[in-house]
Every structure is written in structure tokens, then in C-alpha cells.
Write an enzyme that holds these catalytic residues in place. Structure first.
Site, PDB file in Angstrom:
ATOM      1  N   ASP A 479       0.828  -1.212   0.000  1.00 21.64           N
ATOM      2  CA  ASP A 479       0.000   0.000   0.000  1.00 21.64           C
ATOM      3  C   ASP A 479       0.862   1.261   0.000  1.00 21.64           C
ATOM      4  OD1 ASP A 479      -2.343   1.466   0.096  1.00 21.64           O
ATOM      5  OD2 ASP A 479      -3.190   0.293   1.735  1.00 21.64           O
ATOM      6  N   ASP A 549     -10.561   2.151  -3.550  1.00 21.04           N
ATOM      7  CA  ASP A 549     -11.114   1.833  -2.229  1.00 21.04           C
ATOM      8  C   ASP A 549     -12.630   1.786  -2.287  1.00 21.04           C
ATOM      9  OD1 ASP A 549      -8.830   1.441  -0.859  1.00 21.04           O
ATOM     10  OD2 ASP A 549      -8.750   3.403   0.090  1.00 21.04           O
TER      11      ASP A 549
END
Ligand code: GLA
Length: 742
Positions: A479, A549
Site C-alpha cells: 500500500d 477503495d
């Protein structure tokens, strides 16, 4: 595939069955661009394509010639400040302050295959006959800076790969203020500009507009390629559709600050530039040093946007992505992030994993929160050791338990970041990017580690590789949750601070390279708060990426549709999550969530224990379906059929290589009562194959399905005849078409 140099006319012709790329060495020694487009027959002389004429208010290069002005000539590698007033591909500041350079032809070489770009991701060949590369060497007489322009043409497809290598052969250092990867000058501006833009949770929306005089650009100055603009541009003719017409796609294989721009001049000539963002870049090139630009890819088609996308998909799937997972169907995963956020214990994770296993999931992924003092986003980043209060058996112990359940185990990292509340930061407070005496801005309470420094990358590598060696880890989610601010490295001198953004990305690539090399069977998935760094550079190391997301099925239609313009389905991380959805708080049917996610790597972002028994049964069926068809869904030829940007319905499909199986995804956002009859004209089928439709049981030849269309009408028309499942809002169907005997 050929690269021909015609000595007499000094013309280069790169061509294959699909395209021609033609350029010439001009009388001033610069390279002139003559043609890029559909294949044309080779011949000695195309020099008539170099148009010049006398125009008022123009500056000319030669005393007795009032036609030769670079301002009006299409070029390959235009420089600043010498009769061309458009933006240049390269700009070099010299010790005397001058920014003029003059790159003239010295030599060229044609080689089989394609060279690697040192330290940078790039497309590659596996056999020498797959591509030819032309390297043209130019030099500036005054500075002795050498520019090598690399052009690779592949045996198949309308693809040209470009990059530039700049080396300082002179006695004095120079500064690169601009070093673009690609310049393409086109003879007209009759194109529609189409970009992929958005922001967090709304990535890769298709935005289009006509070109007008002036400069239109997209880019990033955030340190990551960004949610805002993907490093990708399409120029299509106004009448081009998904099915037909001319288009050129430009894609930059880079994950940092970039710029792609189109400049239309007063005579409607169009200049496209793509490369590292010049605003945030300056590179000191000392004697004998070389700078390699990232690679840019151009794809030309005259057969519509689907064809352009398919060319990118195949190239990026087979000759950009690498390694063990490149061609493999991707494991169906269950990620705990939306299931628990930071609130989990070892037992809770095992509960989630156990139910996932029962439903057929193959990989359990532990997301953020497993390390250091990480119980919220305020602490812990940088301390990549298991938090023993939460995970008493450590990562190795947890991984063993998950493996004992019959699942593979995956783990989340955010390697480039540090919280100030971490041991790592307390030990190395000077290892973050920050400018002396200035505020240190944070993003999500975190700071960006100075990956321009090898010792910082080494330290993170040590921590990550130790865990990977110690525990049975099959997957890593990498990430990156904030962009860079106050970009400055205390390790580099003042005159090298312009290099930090690029050196940072080189550090990221270096860490990826080391880890993927040492752990070749680990599947890497890139992520940057969703699609903040979903770009071709990442695909070289991580064959899949979490594209957003936002896991709402309706929102995902646009995101996946837009993303598919350049990127293959096998690269798109797609999960089924709970309702109400955590980003848009919408309720969509479980089948629609799966029907959208199955055009991707597929997984679940929820705790299956919290679904009803009935829903669990549905999940089992979804997983069984995905296992049966994922090879076609992820690696088949993908066609966009109806755009979510244009109406209430969306449709796309994937066709197996042998054309014997096709899966059509059809989606409708809002229900409509007593609506029109609807049908979809399919693509890519074999006209003579006889297909059975799994939904309706109807059998048809491929030609019927492609030309007459497949019926998708809603049989309910506002009433509910017996035995018909009513359609609702957020409805969807997957039609499986399989070849059968007539
Ligand atoms: C980012 C990612 C999410 C999740 C969180 C964890 O937002 O995109 O998927 O991993 O970080 O903090």
C-alpha cells in the site's frame, strides 16, 4: 516487422502488418517526423511528407532560406529555443546559463529484441524475433551531450515503445530541466482527447474533449502517478467508437510525477509529449553520467477503442507483467479490512478465514493493523514486526494456522511510510522526506520515507524479507497512502534536490525488484489508497493492483470500465463487500456485487460469518462459478459493449482464446417499468460456432449474437408473471455462452 533505413533519402521506416512509423534525418541533422499510422508500403522516398513553407513572423535557421523553420516542422526530439516556439522534449541548462541545445544525427543501430531499461520498469521480449529496436544517436556539439532515442516495434500489433537515454560525454556538468520520453508531432488536430481522471474512490472516469489551439495536459506533482490522472491518454477521431475508427493510445510506464500533454499550434499541428513532469524535475548530469527516461508506449489502431485496449491488455499482460503469476488465474481472496478495520484479534481472524475456507476462498489476507503499536492510523508504520498482544503467535504462527485451514496467507505492508509514533522513526528521524526549517505536513498521520537513500530502502527490505523468510506468505498487498510534500532529502546536496522525486520512485522500484526476485512465488498486489498509483510501472512488479477503495458495485462499473481502456482485467483488484456499502452507503444485491467483481481478480472484503446462511450458499456458488470461468474472465479478450458514462446500462464481455466460451456482463443501475426491448450486439465470437446461452437456454450461431444481438429485455414489464425473478434496481446478469452441437 521491419526497420529499414533508406540511405539516399535518409529515411527510417519502422513497420509491421498493422502500422508504419516514418521519420527522416533533416538537413539540420535533427530527426523529422513524417508519419505514424496504418501500415503503408515501404519505398525509398517519403520526403514529400515533410512540409515547409514561408510564413510571416517566422524565424528561419538558414541565411538564404525562408522555408526551414523548426516551428513548422514535425519533429522527433524537439529542443527549446531555436526557431521552434512550442514546448520541447528536452531542455538542458548549461554552466553559462544557456538552455539551447542542438541534437543532430550521429549514427544508428538496429537490434533484435528490446534492451532492458536499467532500474526502470519496461516492456520486454522473450525471444529476439518478437521485436526490433532502432537506437538513433544524436549529439549536441557544444555540450557533447548525447541523446539516444530508442524505438521498439513489435512483430504484432500497432505498438511502438519509446524512451531516451541522455549521456554527458562532455567536460562539464549540465542540468536536465526536461527530459520527456516521447514526442509525437501529428499533422492535424482532428482528435478527441480522452483521459482517465477522478480522485480517491472515483478513479479512472473517462473524460473527453475536443482539441483547440493551446496546451491541454494531465499529470501529477504528488510523487505518485495519482488518483487524479492516470498516465494514459487516447487521441481518437471524432467518429471513432469502441468498434471502429482511428485512435492512438499513449501510456507512460512510470509511477511518479508525470505529464502528458497535447499542444495545438496556430496551424493545427499537434504535438504530444509524455514523460516525467518537468516542473518537479531537474537532474544534474555529471561527466560520463547517463540518464534513462521512463518508457512510453504508443498504440495505433484503425479498428476502434476496443481494439486499442486489447492491444494494451495483451502487451501489459504478457510483456510488462512478469513472473510466476503472470499467466495464472488469480487466487480468490478474503481480505479483512472492511470486515474488521483495526479491530481484530487472532481468533477473530481465524473465524473469518475458517468461514472463507468453507465457502471456497483460497487466500486469506490480513490487512493493516498487525504490526508495531498499530491500533489506529496514528502509530506503528515502519515497525514491521507482529504486534504480539493481538497476534500472540506472530505472523509465522498465524500463517501456519491459516495454512492448516487449507488457505494461503497474505499480508499488508506500507513499506514507504512511517508514523512519527514508531520505533523506526524514533531511531531515524532524518529518514523522512522533509525540507529543513519547514513544516512537515502529514497525510493520515504518516510521513514518507526517503527512498532516494539506499540505506533507507535497505532497512525496509531487511524487515520485510525477514518476515517473508520466516512465515508462509503467499501474497503481499503493498500500500501507499499519502502523497509527497516538502520534497527534500537531507542525504543529497543542494544541486541534486531536483532529482528526489525521481530517485524516490527508483528506490520504490529497487525494493520491488529485490523482493520479487527473492520471493518469486509471492503474488504482489499494488495499492495506493485504491488507485492512487495504479499504473503500468507498478504492473511490472505487481501483476495486479487494488484499483479503488470504492467497492460499491455501481461505482465500480465506471471505475472498471475506465480502467479497462488501458489495463487488462487480470490486473484489476475487485472485491465483493458488505451492504450498506462503506463508501457510498448503498444497498446493492449480492449477485450484482459479484457480477461486477468477477471481471477482475475477485475476492471478498467482508466477514462471511456475518452473512445469512442463504447468502453464504450464494457466495459458495459465486466462488465455484469464478473458479470455473476465471481464466476466461481474467485472460480472455475483453470488449466494452455499453458505457456506464452514457446511460443506465453497462455491458462488457470476455471471450476465450479459442472463442468457445464467452461471458457477458450486463448491468442496469435503475429499474425502469415497462421499458423497451433490449438487446446487446456481442463481439469477438466465431460466426460459425453454435453457442448455448446459460440464462435463456437459447442456442444461436455467433453471427446471430453479433449482428442480430442477444436479447436482454426485462420480461416482467412492471408485473410479475409466475416463475420469473423480478428485476430490481442495481440489477445485473452474467450470460455464459458456450459452444454446443447444433
Ligand atoms: C488503504 C487501502 C485499503 C486498506 C487501508 C488500510 O486505504 O486502499 O484497502 O488497505 O489502506 O489502512
Amino acid at each position: 516487422m521491419h526497420i529499414t533505413f533508406h540511405e539516399n533519402t535518409r529515411i527510417f521506416h519502422l513497420y509491421n502488418d498493422d502500422i508504419s512509423y516514418i521519420m527522416t534525418i533533416m538537413r539540420n541533422g535533427h530527426l523529422g517526423q513524417l508519419y505514424f499510422g496504418k501500415h503503408i508500403k515501404d519505398k525509398e522516398d517519403f520526403s514529400y511528407l515533410l512540409e515547409t513553407c514561408e510564413r510571416p513572423m517566422t524565424s528561419y535557421l538558414y541565411e538564404n532560406d525562408r522555408t526551414f523553420s523548426l516551428e513548422h516542422i514535425r519533429q522527433e526530439y524537439p529542443v527549446f529555443g531555436t526557431t521552434d516556439y512550442r514546448q520541447s522534449a528536452v531542455e538542458i541548462r548549461q554552466e553559462n546559463g544557456s538552455r539551447i541545445s542542438d541534437f543532430t544525427y550521429r549514427s544508428h543501430i538496429i537490434t533484435e529484441g528490446k534492451p532492458l531499461l536499467l532500474g526502470l520498469p519496461a516492456t520486454y521480449t522473450e525471444a529476439p524475433k518478437e521485436a526490433l529496436t532502432l537506437t538513433v544517436t544524436l549529439e549536441d556539439d557544444v555540450t557533447k551531450v548525447r541523446a539516444q532515442l530508442l524505438y521498439t516495434i513489435f512483430a504484432k500489433g500497432g505498438i511502438v515503445a519509446r524512451s531516451v537515454r541522455l549521456s554527458n560525454e562532455g567536460p562539464r556538468p549540465v542540468r536536465l530541466c526536461r527530459a520527456m520520453s516521447l514526442c509525437l508531432d501529428l499533422p492535424d488536430r482532428d482528435y478527441v482527447w480522452q483521459q482517465l481522471s477522478g480522485c480517491w474512490a472515483r478513479e479512472c472516469h473517462i473524460r473527453s474533449r475536443a482539441l483547440e489551439p493551446g496546451i491541454l495536459s494531465i499529470g501529477s506533482m504528488r510523487g505518485n502517478s495519482s488518483h487524479e490522472h492516470n498516465p494514459f491518454l487516447v487521441l481518437k477521431r471524432p467518429d471513432t467508437t469502441e468498434r471502429r475508427g482511428e485512435a492512438i493510445g499513449f501510456s507512460l510506464i512510470y509511477s511518479g510525477n508525470f505529464r502528458i500533454q497535447a499542444e495545438v499550434d496556430a496551424h493545427d499541428t499537434l504535438r504530444v509529449l509524455a514523460g516525467i513532469d518537468p516542473e518537479t524535475f531537474e537532474w544534474k548530469l555529471d561527466r560520463s553520467e547517463t540518464f534513462q527516461t521512463p518508457e512510453a508506449i504508443m498504440v495505433y489502431t484503425d479498428s476502434g477503442l476496443n481494439h486499442m485496449s486489447q492491444t494494451f491488455h495483451k502487451l501489459y499482460q504478457k510483456r510488462l507483467a512478469r513472473g510466476y503469476w503472470r499467466d495464472k488465474a488469480r487466487p480468490i481472496l478474503n481480505n479483512n479490512w472492511e470486515a474488521t478495520y483495526f479491530d481484530f484479534t487472532q481468533d477473530r481472524l481465524i473465524e473469518i478465514a475458517s468461514r472463507a475456507k468453507e465457502c471456497g476462498v483460497e487466500l486469506f489476507v490480513l490487512d493493516d493493523g498487525w504490526f508495531g503499536a498499530r491500533s489506529s492510523d496514528r502509530a506503528g508504520l515502519g515497525d514491521w514486526k507482529a504486534n504480539k498482544t493481538r497476534l500472540p503467535d506472530g505472523i509465522a504462527g498465524l500463517a501456519d494456522r491459516v495454512e492448516d485451514l487449507g488457505l494461503k496467507f497474505g499480508l499488508w505492508f506500507e513499506p514507504e511510510m512511517v508514523n512519527k509514533d514508531s520505533d523506526f522513526y524514533r531511531q531515524h528521524p532524518d529518514w523522512i522526506l522533509s525540507t529543513p526549517d519547514r513544516n512537515q505536513s502529514h497525510g493520515r498521520y504518516q510521513h514518507v520515507l526517503d527512498f532516494s537513500r539506499k540505506e533507507v530502502v535497505d532497512a525496509i527490505y531487511e524487515q520485510m524479507s525477514a518476515i517473508l523468510r520466516d512465515a508462509k506468505i503467499s501474497y503481499i498487498k503493498w500500500d501507499m497512502n499519502r502523497s509527497i510534500t516538502e520534497c527534500y532529502s537531507s542525504a543529497w546536496p543542494a544541486d541534486r534536490q531536483g532529482e528526489i522525486y525521481h530517485r524516490y520512485i527508483l528506490g520504490v522500484y529497487d525494493l520491488y525488484e529485490r523482493l520479487t526476485r527473492e520471493f518469486p512465488k509471492v503474488l504482489f498486489e499494488s495499492c495506493a489508497s485504491g488507485g492512487g498509483r495504479f499504473d503500468p510501472g507498478m504492473l511490472y512488479y505487481a501483476p495486479q493492483g487494488w484499483i479503488s477503495d470504492n467497492s460499491d458495485a455501481v461505482e465500480r462499473l465506471k471505475i472498471q470500465y475506465g480502467t479497462s481502456m488501458c489495463y487488462p482485467v487480470s490486473s484489476m483488484g475487485t472485491h465483493v463487500s458488505v451492504t450498506p456499502n462503506h463508501q457510498v452507503f448503498r444497498n446493492t444485491p449480492l449477485h450484482t456485487r459479484a457480477n461486477v467483481a468477477c471481471f477482475g481478480t475477485f475476492g471478498y472484503e467482508l466477514d462471511l460469518n456475518k452473512l445469512t446462511q442463504e447468502e453464504n450458499e450464494e457466495v459458495k456458488e459465486q466462488i465455484a462459478f469464478m473458479k470455473k470461468y476465471r481464466k476466461v474472465l481474467q485472460f480472455g479478450t475483453f470488449y466494452r459493449l455499453m458505457s456506464p458514462f452514457e446511460g443506465n446500462e453497462t455491458a462488457w464481455m470476455a471471450v476465450s482464446e479459442d472463442q468457445k466460451t464467452a461471458l457477458v456482463g450486463w448491468y442496469r443501475v435503475l429499474n425502469c417499468v415497462n421499458g423497451r426491448y433490449t438487446r446487446l450486439r456481442l463481439e469477438g465470437l466465431n460466426p460459425s460456432y453454435y453457442y448455448r446461452n446459460s440464462q435463456s437456454g437459447v442456442c444461436c450461431f455467433g453471427d446471430e449474437l453479433m449482428y442480430a444481438g442477444m436479447i436482454t429485455s426485462d420480461e416482467t414489464a412492471g408485473q410479475l408473471p409466475p416463475d420469473i425473478t423480478p428485476y430490481t434496481d442495481f440489477e445485473s446478469r452474467i450470460y455464459v455462452l458456450e459452444v454446443t452441437e447444433p
